[in-house]
Enzyme design. Structure first.
Site, short mmCIF file in Angstrom:
data_model
loop_
_atom_site.label_atom_id
_atom_site.label_comp_id
_atom_site.label_asym_id
_atom_site.label_seq_id
_atom_site.Cartn_x
_atom_site.Cartn_y
_atom_site.Cartn_z
N HIS A 83 0.77 -1.29 0.08
CA HIS A 83 -0.15 0.04 0.02
C HIS A 83 0.89 1.03 0.14
O HIS A 83 1.84 1.45 0.44
CB HIS A 83 -0.90 -0.02 1.28
CG HIS A 83 -2.12 0.97 1.05
ND1 HIS A 83 -2.11 2.23 1.34
CD2 HIS A 83 -3.37 0.57 0.81
CE1 HIS A 83 -3.44 2.68 1.19
NE2 HIS A 83 -4.15 1.91 0.61
N GLU A 113 -7.73 -5.32 -0.41
CA GLU A 113 -8.39 -6.48 -1.50
C GLU A 113 -8.33 -7.76 -1.23
O GLU A 113 -9.01 -8.63 -1.48
CB GLU A 113 -7.42 -5.94 -2.73
CG GLU A 113 -7.21 -4.56 -3.10
CD GLU A 113 -8.52 -3.83 -3.33
OE1 GLU A 113 -8.57 -2.82 -3.88
OE2 GLU A 113 -9.77 -4.51 -2.74
C1 SDX Z 1 -5.94 0.03 -3.06
O1 SDX Z 1 -4.29 4.61 -2.05
C2 SDX Z 1 -5.31 3.96 -1.49
O2 SDX Z 1 -5.96 4.19 -0.49
C3 SDX Z 1 -5.76 2.73 -2.25
C4 SDX Z 1 -6.70 1.85 -1.46
C5 SDX Z 1 -8.26 2.64 -1.36
O3 SDX Z 1 -8.86 2.40 -0.29
O4 SDX Z 1 -8.34 3.40 -2.45
O5 SDX Z 1 -6.35 1.37 -0.54
C6 SDX Z 1 -7.32 0.74 -2.50
O6 SDX Z 1 -5.63 0.50 -4.10
C7 SDX Z 1 -5.38 -0.91 -2.57
C8 SDX Z 1 -4.26 -1.46 -3.15
C9 SDX Z 1 -4.66 -2.72 -4.19
N1 SDX Z 1 -3.48 -2.70 -5.16
C10 SDX Z 1 -3.07 -4.19 -5.04
O7 SDX Z 1 -3.17 -5.14 -4.21
C11 SDX Z 1 -2.07 -4.40 -5.99
C12 SDX Z 1 -0.62 -4.90 -5.48
N2 SDX Z 1 -0.13 -3.80 -4.78
C13 SDX Z 1 1.11 -3.00 -5.38
O8 SDX Z 1 0.85 -2.94 -6.66
C14 SDX Z 1 1.61 -1.78 -4.54
O9 SDX Z 1 1.55 -2.28 -3.26
C15 SDX Z 1 0.62 -0.50 -4.55
C16 SDX Z 1 0.53 0.08 -6.00
C17 SDX Z 1 -0.49 -0.92 -3.76
C18 SDX Z 1 1.58 0.51 -3.84
O10 SDX Z 1 2.71 0.75 -4.31
P1 SDX Z 1 3.40 1.84 -4.34
O11 SDX Z 1 3.46 2.59 -3.19
O12 SDX Z 1 3.62 2.68 -5.68
O13 SDX Z 1 5.21 1.24 -4.14
P2 SDX Z 1 6.03 0.65 -5.36
O14 SDX Z 1 5.23 0.20 -6.27
O15 SDX Z 1 7.00 1.81 -5.43
O16 SDX Z 1 6.59 -0.65 -4.37
C19 SDX Z 1 7.76 -0.30 -3.69
C20 SDX Z 1 8.70 -1.45 -3.75
C21 SDX Z 1 8.61 -2.17 -5.26
O17 SDX Z 1 9.90 -2.82 -5.16
P3 SDX Z 1 11.14 -2.15 -6.20
O18 SDX Z 1 10.47 -2.16 -7.72
O19 SDX Z 1 11.49 -0.72 -5.75
O20 SDX Z 1 12.18 -3.15 -6.02
O21 SDX Z 1 7.86 -2.75 -3.24
C22 SDX Z 1 7.40 -3.57 -4.01
C23 SDX Z 1 7.77 -3.04 -5.33
O22 SDX Z 1 8.12 -4.09 -6.43
N3 SDX Z 1 5.93 -4.08 -4.02
C24 SDX Z 1 5.71 -5.33 -4.19
C25 SDX Z 1 4.19 -5.16 -3.93
N4 SDX Z 1 4.01 -3.93 -3.54
C26 SDX Z 1 4.91 -3.31 -3.73
N5 SDX Z 1 6.16 -6.40 -4.61
C27 SDX Z 1 5.21 -7.55 -4.62
N6 SDX Z 1 3.96 -7.53 -4.36
C28 SDX Z 1 3.28 -6.29 -4.01
N7 SDX Z 1 2.15 -6.29 -3.84
#
Ligand code: SDX
Length: 361
Positions: free
Chosen positions: A244, A303
């Site tokens: 998140h 989720e």
């Molecule tokens: C919602 O903002 C809100 O409030 C959203 C929400 C709402 O109520 O409106 O809460 C609803 O959108 C919840 C999130 C649902 N999405 C998912 O479950 C999809 C999986 N999650 C990720 O894609 C990610 O965690 C995000 C998009 C939710 C947040 O990502 P960020 O803050 O942009 O962080 P990032 O993508 O820069 O990740 C940081 C690191 C990365 O590693 P590097 O590329 O720097 O090496 O953490 C890793 C990412 O690869 N990472 C994950 C991961 N989430 C982050 N690696 C594997 N699996 C994951 N789920």
């Protein structure tokens, strides 16, 4: 420049606070656990709308029921072209038929639309006739009735109410920010909600719960979880339902929704052993993510247990994001009204990094 506007404060709001360090969600002064499982969606929508519409009734349920009946007339536009679309694309297209406006009747039609249109789309895509709303029922109960063609049990209606309340607002998430940007141009509530639906559709945001079911089904049994997760991360895939932008601890909504699934877990709605299996996959995912990204707190988000709850209520995974929109539309409308009430046109700056002109101007 802050990549993804991370940590950029773009608005003051009275609507909700997301405390990522303490894992707390406050909605207009109420903590999530005061509302989830206790208040009806229509009552929490009223809490969000309070102060943004002069003619807001004490109980919005009757007017919301009437709005469901009113927007049902648009379902006749469900032509074969829309039936070939994904549920959220079809729901978005039907919502686009609603006139723009900034008044309470427009807001109530938009509050009703995702529920009415999603139920109709799912039934039509399954070869069944849409079911007209019953304005006398609660929003959650009528939604399940329009979907399944039968009155839901109290536990089912309560479970959907808990979900809709839990996801109704969440600070300046991508879809809510989108709605505020559109509202800031004075485009109208329907335009703002359509933008919110578009942003919510993405798998990084509201499009995640459906793929959680796909992940669970591909893993199949607890013994396969570690290998499946390791392989997914090795491919560079994101684990849906984890991580998140704001929460650095467990998303408080995960436990609110897990509790709602447990209240349904009497063998009739939830597949026997499904919760225990999901818990095993969650534990494996958290352990592997911790090892994989030791410097990044990646915990369960809203989720993961959303997927189990909506599966238990017999929504198809392809429509899970539509159900998210059923709840979040209340937040989009409230934020749009707050933006119009006190905000300016949202127009950030950018730094030009393109080529210089061939000749000096
Ligand atoms: C919602 O903002 C809100 O409030 C959203 C929400 C709402 O109520 O409106 O809460 C609803 O959108 C919840 C999130 C649902 N999405 C998912 O479950 C999809 C999986 N999650 C990720 O894609 C990610 O965690 C995000 C998009 C939710 C947040 O990502 P960020 O803050 O942009 O962080 P990032 O993508 O820069 O990740 C940081 C690191 C990365 O590693 P590097 O590329 O720097 O090496 O953490 C890793 C990412 O690869 N990472 C994950 C991961 N989430 C982050 N690696 C594997 N699996 C994951 N789920």
């Amino acid at each position: 420049m802050s990549d993804g506007l991370e940590d950029v404060v773009a608005a003051n709001t009275v609507l909700s606070e997301v405390d990522g360090q303490r894992g707390q969600l406050i909605i207009r002064g109420h903590s999530l656990d005061e509302l989830a499982g206790r208040a009806r969606f229509e009552d929490v929508a009223r809490i969000l709308f309070d102060g943004f519409f002069d003619d807001l009734p004490a109980d919005v349920a009757p007017a919301l029921g009437a709005a469901r009946a009113e927007v049902f007339g648009e379902v006749a536009a469900l032509d074969t072209g829309l039936l070939d679309r994904t549920p959220i694309e079809a729901m978005r297209a039907l919502t686009a038929r609603l006139a723009d406006g900034d008044d309470l009747p427009t807001a109530l039609r938009l509050l009703a639309a995702p529920a009415v249109f999603t139920a109709a789309v799912i039934r039509a895509q399954g070869g069944h006739a849409p079911v007209a709303p019953d304005p006398a029922l609660s929003h959650a109960a009528d939604t399940l009735r329009m979907l399944h063609g039968r009155a839901p049990g109290k536990a089912e209606a309560d479970a959907l109410d808990t979900y809709l309340v839990t996801v109704c607002d969440h600070g300046l998430n991508a879809s809510t920010f989108t709605a505020r940007v559109i509202a800031s141009t004075r485009a109208g509530l329907t335009s703002a909600v359509l933008g919110g639906i578009g942003a919510l559709k993405g798998p990084l945001h509201g499009g995640a719960p459906g793929p959680v079911i796909e992940m669970l089904d591909e893993i199949g049994e607890p013994a396969n979880a570690r290998a499946w997760i390791e392989a997914a991360l090795a491919r560079g895939d994101r684990l849906m339902g984890f991580g998140h932008r704001i929460y650095r601890v467990r998303d408080p909504r995960a436990d609110a929704l897990k509790a709602a699934v447990r209240r349904l877990d009497d063998g009739s709605n939830v597949r026997p052993g499904r919760v225990a299996f999901a818990e095993a996959v969650e534990a494996a995912a958290l352990a592997i993510l911790k090892a994989h990204k030791p410097d990044r707190a990646l915990d369960t988000n809203v989720e993961f247990y959303t997927a189990l709850l909506l599966e238990a209520l017999d929504f198809p995974p392809s429509a899970f994001t539509c159900v998210f929109a059923m709840g979040r539309v209340a937040g989009w409308v409230a934020h749009a009204r707050e933006q119009v009430a006190g905000g300016r046109l949202i127009r950030p700056q950018s730094v030009y990094v393109g080529p210089a002109p061939l000749k000096a101007a």
